[in-house]
Design an enzyme around this catalytic site. Structure first.
Site, PDB file in Angstrom:
ATOM      1  N   GLU A 172      33.852  34.703  40.169  1.00 10.20           N
ATOM      2  CA  GLU A 172      35.069  34.032  39.700  1.00 10.20           C
ATOM      3  C   GLU A 172      35.364  32.691  40.363  1.00 10.20           C
ATOM      4  OE1 GLU A 172      38.487  36.596  39.812  1.00 10.20           O
ATOM      5  OE2 GLU A 172      37.606  38.058  38.453  1.00 10.20           O
ATOM      6  N   GLU A 358      33.476  43.525  36.177  1.00  6.03           N
ATOM      7  CA  GLU A 358      34.734  44.134  36.631  1.00  6.03           C
ATOM      8  C   GLU A 358      35.587  44.410  35.409  1.00  6.03           C
ATOM      9  OE1 GLU A 358      37.008  41.901  39.549  1.00  6.03           O
ATOM     10  OE2 GLU A 358      35.196  41.410  40.669  1.00  6.03           O
TER      11      GLU A 358
HETATM   12  C1  FCB Z   1      39.393  40.022  40.432  1.00  6.18           C
HETATM   13  C2  FCB Z   1      38.619  40.004  41.732  1.00  6.18           C
HETATM   14  C3  FCB Z   1      38.522  41.347  42.408  1.00  6.18           C
HETATM   15  C4  FCB Z   1      39.798  42.136  42.291  1.00  6.18           C
HETATM   16  C5  FCB Z   1      40.284  42.160  40.867  1.00  6.18           C
HETATM   17  C6  FCB Z   1      41.532  42.974  40.649  1.00  6.18           C
HETATM   18  O1  FCB Z   1      39.900  38.760  40.188  1.00  6.18           O
HETATM   19  O2  FCB Z   1      37.322  39.531  41.507  1.00  6.18           O
HETATM   20  O3  FCB Z   1      38.132  41.131  43.735  1.00  6.18           O
HETATM   21  O4  FCB Z   1      40.725  41.660  43.167  1.00  6.18           O
HETATM   22  O5  FCB Z   1      40.497  40.857  40.400  1.00  6.18           O
END
Ligand code: FCB
Length: 451
Positions: A172, A358
């Site tokens: 990110e 994620e």
């Molecule tokens: C993302 C991050 C991860 C976590 C999630 C909820 O932005 O990559 O580390 O904090 O959000």
């Protein structure tokens, strides 16, 4: 809640991998162990006063000391993949120079443990824990940090090599730059849009320099990056809102996807930034636009917005959606956005492979008699896996789904107030308790493996 379609394990190819993700600072603790240096997150957590519960990652889930049992836990959940990040300050305590062998050994053992238990390793090199020494020299505002990162990538790949299935350079870059340098809610806590744009450029340049460094020491491992993506939708029909949606999408998604996959910044947003645009050297975009084997996307929610001239650019104000479900982060549950983003990225950017790096929900979870009932998360997983199945049916080359997160952990500026885990963590005793969602997922993966 209206009924929903349950995902069919058969909709996923046989080789498809299911698992969970974590990151170093959020779970490892042991911040002074075995020669680890400090990162800008150690400093921010201790000194900024901006962590919701005043906590730090000093202990977190104590994963550094519990790695073997945590890997056994991953196996017991039926997972076939696991995404972790390598803490740069464990490997290079001051960011560059002499390697701290015990720090690198830790990840070497982690990878061996995973492989021994049949779990495919996905490694992220930068999940926000910039060595403090590099931050002190200017951090991501300084071009030289990009070269330091490529050196770090090389050190890791030289050691872990092809035992890692998939390397992501960065997690990110949007969040690193925007939340860290413009909104100030994350380390290093700055609030300057121009600086955020320069940091974003340097992060992408670091990615571009690291890709060949990784390839030099691997043959079969995939090399890529993980981006956070978020679709934007207009909450009214005004022309200004249509424009705000376009700009919000440009700032969040295209500002990173366009340079990395097309080798240029999006013109409309570049113009809108005016004098704040970053310093870009002649070959930078060529360096940034490397052929990649895979793109990981992090998907949580959408933006449902109206134009609001009182807000800074892109003048997009998020407004609630009637009847929608929200997590404790205040994020709307919107699985259709995941399908749409996967299909869009496949069509517009065509990465060779995609994986969900994620995806998850924070909820107010409690242990009762050894169980954690989290029906909202069970449904979240079902609906988002169904969105993945639909994307696959539309031809998206999706390879894996990794949930956020393996276990409750240190949620950055929110400290320990948010529980994203498939496993509940009792921080006083470090007990991990698989939630109902983890048990549902295990069942789903088991059915998939039986195909
Ligand atoms: C993302 C991050 C991860 C976590 C999630 C909820 O932005 O990559 O580390 O904090 O959000």
């Amino acid at each position: 809640m209206p009924a929903h379609t349950l995902p069919d394990p058969q909709a996923f190819p046989k080789e498809f991998l299911f698992g969970a993700a974590t990151s170093a600072y959020q779970i490892e603790g042991a911040v002074h162990a075995d020669g680890r240096g400090l990162s800008m997150w150690d400093s921010f957590a201790h000194n900024s006063g901006r962590i919701a519960d005043g906590s730090t990652g000093d202990v977190a889930c104590d994963h550094y000391h519990r790695m073997e049992s945590d890997v056994a836990l991953i196996q017991s959940l039926g997972h076939t993949a696991y995404r972790f990040s390598v803490a740069w300050p464990r490997v290079l305590p001051t960011g560059r120079g002499t390697v701290n062998t015990p720090g690198l050994d830790f990840y070497d053992r982690l990878v061996d443990q995973l492989l021994a238990r049949g779990i495919t390793p996905y490694a992220t090199l930068y999940h926000w824990d910039l060595p403090l020494a590099l931050h002190a020299q200017g951090g991501w505002l300084r071009r030289d940090t990009c070269h330091a990162f490529a050196e770090f990538a090389e050190v890791v790949a030289r050691r872990l090599g092809d035992r890692v299935h998939s390397y992501a350079t960065l997690n990110e870059p949007r969040c690193s730059a925007t939340v860290g340098y413009q909104e100030g809610r994350h380390a290093p806590g700055l609030q300057d849009r121009g600086m955020a744009l320069q940091a974003a450029h340097h992060l992408m340049l670091a990615h571009g320099l690291a890709v060949p460094a990784l390839r030099a020491h691997t043959r079969t491992a995939q090399v890529g990056v993980v981006l956070d993506v978020k679709p934007y939708y207009a909450a009214d029909t005004r022309t200004e809102t249509t424009h705000a949606v376009q700009m919000a999408d440009g700032v969040f998604n295209r500002w990173f996807l366009d340079p990395i996959f097309h080798g240029h910044y999006p013109q409309d947003v570049w113009q809108a930034h005016g004098d704040l645009v970053p310093v870009v050297h002649a070959d930078d975009l060529q360096t940034i636009c490397q052929p990649l084997d895979a793109l990981g996307i992090n998907y949580y929610t959408r933006g449902h917005v109206v134009h609001d001239g009182a807000l800074p650019f892109p003048h997009a104000r998020e407004v609630p959606v009637d009847g929608a479900t929200y997590t404790t982060m205040g994020w709307e549950v919107f699985p259709e956005g995941l399908r749409q983003m996967l299909v869009r990225i496949h069509r517009e950017y065509a990465p060779a492979n995609l994986y969900v790096a994620e995806n998850g929900a924070a909820l107010d979870d409690h242990v009762h008699a050894g169980r954690v009932h989290d029906p909202v998360r069970v449904r979240y997983l079902q609906e988002h896996l169904e969105a993945c199945a639909q994307a696959l049916a539309q031809g998206v080359p999706l390879q894996a789904w990794l949930g956020w997160s393996l276990m409750d952990n240190y949620e950055w500026g929110k400290g320990y107030t948010q529980r994203f885990g498939l496993c509940h963590v009792d921080y006083a005793t470090q007990t991990r308790t698989p939630k109902d969602s983890a048990l549902w997922l295990r069942e789903f993966i088991t059915r998939h493996r039986a195909i």
